[in-house]
Structure formats: C-alpha cells, structure tokens
Design a protein around this motif. Structure first.
Motif, PDB file in Angstrom:
ATOM      1  N   UNK A   1       0.801  -1.215   0.000  1.00  0.00           N
ATOM      2  CA  UNK A   1       0.000   0.000   0.000  1.00  0.00           C
ATOM      3  C   UNK A   1       0.833   1.264   0.000  1.00  0.00           C
ATOM      4  N   UNK A   2       2.125   1.149  -0.313  1.00  0.00           N
ATOM      5  CA  UNK A   2       3.012   2.310  -0.310  1.00  0.00           C
ATOM      6  C   UNK A   2       3.390   2.805  -1.713  1.00  0.00           C
ATOM      7  N   UNK A   3       3.463   1.884  -2.679  1.00  0.00           N
ATOM      8  CA  UNK A   3       4.029   2.245  -3.983  1.00  0.00           C
ATOM      9  C   UNK A   3       3.161   3.238  -4.753  1.00  0.00           C
ATOM     10  N   UNK A   4       1.858   3.254  -4.484  1.00  0.00           N
ATOM     11  CA  UNK A   4       0.987   4.223  -5.143  1.00  0.00           C
ATOM     12  C   UNK A   4       0.806   5.486  -4.296  1.00  0.00           C
ATOM     13  N   UNK A   5       1.509   5.550  -3.143  1.00  0.00           N
ATOM     14  CA  UNK A   5       1.407   6.733  -2.284  1.00  0.00           C
ATOM     15  C   UNK A   5       2.668   7.578  -2.281  1.00  0.00           C
ATOM     16  N   UNK A   6       3.821   6.921  -2.475  1.00  0.00           N
ATOM     17  CA  UNK A   6       5.087   7.634  -2.315  1.00  0.00           C
ATOM     18  C   UNK A   6       5.998   7.410  -3.520  1.00  0.00           C
ATOM     19  N   UNK A   7       6.951   8.336  -3.674  1.00  0.00           N
ATOM     20  CA  UNK A   7       7.975   8.168  -4.700  1.00  0.00           C
ATOM     21  C   UNK A   7       9.110   7.284  -4.195  1.00  0.00           C
ATOM     22  N   UNK A   8       9.336   7.313  -2.871  1.00  0.00           N
ATOM     23  CA  UNK A   8      10.379   6.502  -2.237  1.00  0.00           C
ATOM     24  C   UNK A   8       9.728   5.657  -1.168  1.00  0.00           C
ATOM     25  N   UNK A   9      10.038   4.357  -1.131  1.00  0.00           N
ATOM     26  CA  UNK A   9       9.395   3.438  -0.191  1.00  0.00           C
ATOM     27  C   UNK A   9      10.460   2.624   0.539  1.00  0.00           C
ATOM     28  N   UNK A  10      10.013   1.933   1.598  1.00  0.00           N
ATOM     29  CA  UNK A  10      10.911   1.069   2.350  1.00  0.00           C
ATOM     30  C   UNK A  10      11.675   1.828   3.423  1.00  0.00           C
ATOM     31  N   UNK A  11      12.456   1.057   4.199  1.00  0.00           N
ATOM     32  CA  UNK A  11      13.226   1.647   5.289  1.00  0.00           C
ATOM     33  C   UNK A  11      14.645   1.116   5.268  1.00  0.00           C
ATOM     34  N   UNK A  12      15.545   1.907   5.831  1.00  0.00           N
ATOM     35  CA  UNK A  12      16.921   1.461   5.971  1.00  0.00           C
ATOM     36  C   UNK A  12      17.550   1.068   4.655  1.00  0.00           C
ATOM     37  N   UNK A  13      18.210  -0.085   4.670  1.00  0.00           N
ATOM     38  CA  UNK A  13      18.900  -0.551   3.458  1.00  0.00           C
ATOM     39  C   UNK A  13      17.939  -0.939   2.352  1.00  0.00           C
ATOM     40  N   UNK A  14      16.651  -1.160   2.704  1.00  0.00           N
ATOM     41  CA  UNK A  14      15.650  -1.535   1.709  1.00  0.00           C
ATOM     42  C   UNK A  14      14.972  -0.311   1.086  1.00  0.00           C
ATOM     43  N   UNK A  15      15.369   0.871   1.515  1.00  0.00           N
ATOM     44  CA  UNK A  15      14.732   2.091   1.010  1.00  0.00           C
ATOM     45  C   UNK A  15      15.159   2.340  -0.435  1.00  0.00           C
ATOM     46  N   UNK A  16      14.197   2.672  -1.271  1.00  0.00           N
ATOM     47  CA  UNK A  16      14.514   2.924  -2.674  1.00  0.00           C
ATOM     48  C   UNK A  16      13.334   3.546  -3.394  1.00  0.00           C
ATOM     49  N   UNK A  17      13.533   3.898  -4.633  1.00  0.00           N
ATOM     50  CA  UNK A  17      12.480   4.523  -5.420  1.00  0.00           C
ATOM     51  C   UNK A  17      11.384   3.517  -5.734  1.00  0.00           C
ATOM     52  N   UNK A  18      10.155   3.967  -5.646  1.00  0.00           N
ATOM     53  CA  UNK A  18       9.025   3.089  -5.938  1.00  0.00           C
ATOM     54  C   UNK A  18       9.005   2.677  -7.397  1.00  0.00           C
ATOM     55  N   UNK A  19       9.435   3.571  -8.268  1.00  0.00           N
ATOM     56  CA  UNK A  19       9.487   3.299  -9.703  1.00  0.00           C
ATOM     57  C   UNK A  19      10.861   3.732 -10.212  1.00  0.00           C
ATOM     58  N   UNK A  20      11.872   2.890 -10.032  1.00  0.00           N
ATOM     59  CA  UNK A  20      13.252   3.299 -10.330  1.00  0.00           C
ATOM     60  C   UNK A  20      13.515   3.568 -11.808  1.00  0.00           C
ATOM     61  N   UNK A  21      12.750   2.937 -12.687  1.00  0.00           N
ATOM     62  CA  UNK A  21      12.955   3.126 -14.124  1.00  0.00           C
ATOM     63  C   UNK A  21      11.760   3.850 -14.732  1.00  0.00           C
ATOM     64  N   UNK A  22      12.020   4.846 -15.554  1.00  0.00           N
ATOM     65  CA  UNK A  22      10.932   5.520 -16.262  1.00  0.00           C
ATOM     66  C   UNK A  22      10.346   4.578 -17.300  1.00  0.00           C
ATOM     67  N   UNK A  23       9.016   4.509 -17.356  1.00  0.00           N
ATOM     68  CA  UNK A  23       8.344   3.594 -18.280  1.00  0.00           C
ATOM     69  C   UNK A  23       7.223   4.311 -19.014  1.00  0.00           C
ATOM     70  N   UNK A  24       6.943   3.848 -20.206  1.00  0.00           N
ATOM     71  CA  UNK A  24       5.745   4.253 -20.934  1.00  0.00           C
ATOM     72  C   UNK A  24       4.749   3.096 -20.836  1.00  0.00           C
ATOM     73  N   UNK A  25       3.608   3.334 -20.211  1.00  0.00           N
ATOM     74  CA  UNK A  25       2.639   2.261 -19.991  1.00  0.00           C
ATOM     75  C   UNK A  25       1.305   2.643 -20.618  1.00  0.00           C
ATOM     76  N   UNK A  26       0.526   1.640 -21.002  1.00  0.00           N
ATOM     77  CA  UNK A  26      -0.834   1.883 -21.469  1.00  0.00           C
ATOM     78  C   UNK A  26      -1.706   2.036 -20.225  1.00  0.00           C
ATOM     79  N   UNK A  27      -1.756   3.257 -19.728  1.00  0.00           N
ATOM     80  CA  UNK A  27      -2.457   3.492 -18.468  1.00  0.00           C
ATOM     81  C   UNK A  27      -3.948   3.241 -18.600  1.00  0.00           C
ATOM     82  N   UNK A  28      -4.523   3.543 -19.763  1.00  0.00           N
ATOM     83  CA  UNK A  28      -5.963   3.330 -19.911  1.00  0.00           C
ATOM     84  C   UNK A  28      -6.331   1.872 -19.650  1.00  0.00           C
ATOM     85  N   UNK A  29      -5.618   0.941 -20.263  1.00  0.00           N
ATOM     86  CA  UNK A  29      -5.948  -0.473 -20.084  1.00  0.00           C
ATOM     87  C   UNK A  29      -5.788  -0.884 -18.623  1.00  0.00           C
ATOM     88  N   UNK A  30      -4.726  -0.406 -17.982  1.00  0.00           N
ATOM     89  CA  UNK A  30      -4.488  -0.764 -16.589  1.00  0.00           C
ATOM     90  C   UNK A  30      -5.582  -0.211 -15.682  1.00  0.00           C
TER      91      UNK A  30
END
Length: 217
Positions: A150-179
């Motif tokens: 429940x964090x990846x759609x709320x924040x740009x950075x998620x996790x704690x400590x050594x597990x902390x990182x960007x929620x979407x590390x790679x820029x992507x082009x997605x078919x958002x309408x279908x999703x």
C-alpha cells in the motif's frame, strides 16, 4: 481576502446548503469510504481521459482505486464473518470483532482476498459463489504484485533502511488506460457487486433467524 487568495480558492457552491458535508457516526463504515474513494478515482480517471495525458495523475488515481478495493475487501470480510457467526460457526477461525481488527490491520491485498475467500467458504452459498471469481482473483493478485504494502501508489520513495529505494526506479511508458480500466471494473465489482450480494444474504439471514426465534425453533 485579496485577489491572490481568490485565485487560489475553489469555486463556491451555488447554494449555501451545498457547502455542508456530513461525515462520521454509526452509518460510516469501510464500504461508505470505499464508495467515496471509488468516486474520486473515477472522477480523476475520466478527467485524465477527457483532458489529455497528465502524468501527475495516474499514480494518485491508482492509489484511490487500490484503497477503495482494500476497504471493500475489509467490509466484505467483516460482513462474511458476522454471517458465519450468526449461523453458528465455531471452527478454528476465531471470528470475534477484536480478532478481526487484528487480522485486518494490513494493507496487503492478497492477504485480504485470501481471508475473504476463507470466510465465503463458511457460508451457505451456492458452490460457485463460495470463492472470488477467477477473473477478479487474477486482478487482485496482479494488484498485489504491483503494490503489496500500500506504499508504492502513495510515495515516490518506499521502504526503510537498506531496503529504502524509489518506488518506480525506471521511467516507463505504460498503457495506463488499459491498466486503470481493469482496476476500475474490479473496484466497482467489489464495492457494488459483491457487497450488494453479501448484504442481501445477510438481510435474508437475519430475517430467517428472527422468524425461527419467533416460532420457538
């Protein structure tokens, strides 16, 4: 109020009574809020469709749909548990409200869907209705794989400590309408389909046991 404040203000409703919102009380539950989050998600999704791509909107839209689905599942679990207890279930699943509160203290969609499936199986429903339908199950599983906490759609950075990182590390082009369209259908099915069906079942169950009690059975 100066001109800058006026420019930042929302338009005032046409009638003063329309300025008032009502919330809280015994009528407010997870399903009430699920419907609200679903309405917000749909309004934003339709705006995105009608007004052209706005890349700031998709993640917040997904969050609102996801949260509506989470709240719908929690309402369905509580309702199914009440029905099971009312019917006399006393098996290994302990279905007290306090235990349910502990069990539902999660944002994990798959755990909630698994729990709902177990409780559906305890009810006197037709066999095909004792589990979430396969298509919805696939969509719930996919949603869980995209955002298990429940964090990846709320924040740009998620996790704690050594597990902390960007929620979407790679820029992507997605078919958002279908999703988003698939998520839209799933959210409506849970919020208005499953909930209505289970609500009717509970009403029937309450009426049945009241008639049995009045008849001295």
């Amino acid at each position: 109020m100066d001109d800058d404040d006026l420019q930042l203000s929302l338009p005032r409703p046409q009638w003063s009574t329309a300025e008032i919102a009502i919330w809280g009380g015994t009528c407010e539950d997870d399903l009430t809020l699920a419907m609200g989050f679903l309405d917000v998600a749909e309004i934003a999704a339709r705006h995105w469709i009608s007004h052209g791509p706005n890349d700031a909107l998709p993640i917040p839209i997904l969050y609102n749909y996801r949260h509506s689905i989470e709240l719908s599942l929690k309402w369905l679990i509580r309702t199914a548990a009440r029905c099971a207890v009312r019917a006399g279930y006393c098996g290994p699943e302990y279905l007290s409200p306090a235990r349910l509160d502990d069990r539902l203290h999660t944002h994990n969609i798959k755990k909630l869907a698994d729990c709902f499936n177990r409780y559906l199986a305890l009810l006197n429903l037709p066999t095909q209705e004792q589990r979430i339908d396969p298509e919805s199950w696939n969509q719930l599983t996919l949603l869980d794989s995209e955002d298990a906490t429940g964090e990846r759609f709320r924040y740009a950075v998620v996790g704690r400590g050594s597990m902390r990182g960007r929620a979407r590390p790679e820029q992507q082009n997605v078919n958002f309408y279908e999703q988003v369209n698939e998520l839209h259908q799933l959210a409506h099915l849970l919020c208005h389909g499953y909930s209505a069906h289970l609500g009717v079942f509970e009403d029937w169950q309450v009426e049945y046991f009241e008639e049995m009690r009045d008849a001295g059975c």
